[in-house]
Motif scaffolding. Structure first.
Motif: not given
Length: 157
Positions: A72-75, A88-89, A93-94, A98-102
């Motif tokens: 997701l980050k790379g593509a 951007a979408y 999504l990433h 990822a934000t609430p988990i990390l």
């Protein structure tokens, strides 16, 4: 103006692309150092969701979650450079996953040192999320070019 906008997208996306590149290089057989951090946080997150929402999340192989984050980050970063809303979408999504988990500052007491560190990182990621929403909003608010129809001239004899 066009080059400045392109340069801004390159600099913004470089955060995601370089992060994906580093995690890809460190991945190896065991998932790398990011996997050691992600596994306990993901377990805490699933337990938190189960206790508060009552929904049991199915067993997910953590390697697949980490691999999906890299993709997701790379593509998303590469597509974002070229002005794609799909990119951007993907980055949204990433960030959404990822934000609430990390950056689980909500699992720590306010007096703990980890709380402040995680809260700052959480708010930084929310700022990135907001910038992506801003990009999508601006992209959708710009009217598309409409080609002018050629007016046919009648021939006079």
């Amino acid at each position: 103006m066009g080059f400045t906008v392109f340069l801004g997208r390159v600099l913004f996306a470089s955060f995601f692309i370089l992060s994906a590149y580093q995690e890809f290089n460190e991945f190896g057989l065991n998932g790398g150092p990011a996997m050691k951090t992600l596994k306990p946080k993901f377990d805490v997150f699933t337990n938190h969701v189960h206790s508060h929402v009552g929904v049991q999340l199915s067993e997910i192989e953590i390697k697949h979650v980490h691999s999906a984050a890299i993709v997701l980050k790379g593509a998303g970063g590469i597509l974002f450079i070229f002005g794609s809303t799909l990119g951007a979408y993907l980055l949204l999504l990433h960030q959404l996953i990822a934000t609430p988990i990390l950056y689980d500052f909500y699992n720590y007491d306010v007096e703990e040192k980890e709380f402040n560190q995680l809260f700052i990182k959480f708010t930084q990621n929310m700022a990135l999320f907001g910038a992506l929403l801003f990009f999508i909003g601006m992209k959708n608010s710009i009217p598309r070019r409409q080609h002018k129809k050629k007016v046919l001239k009648t021939k006079t004899v």
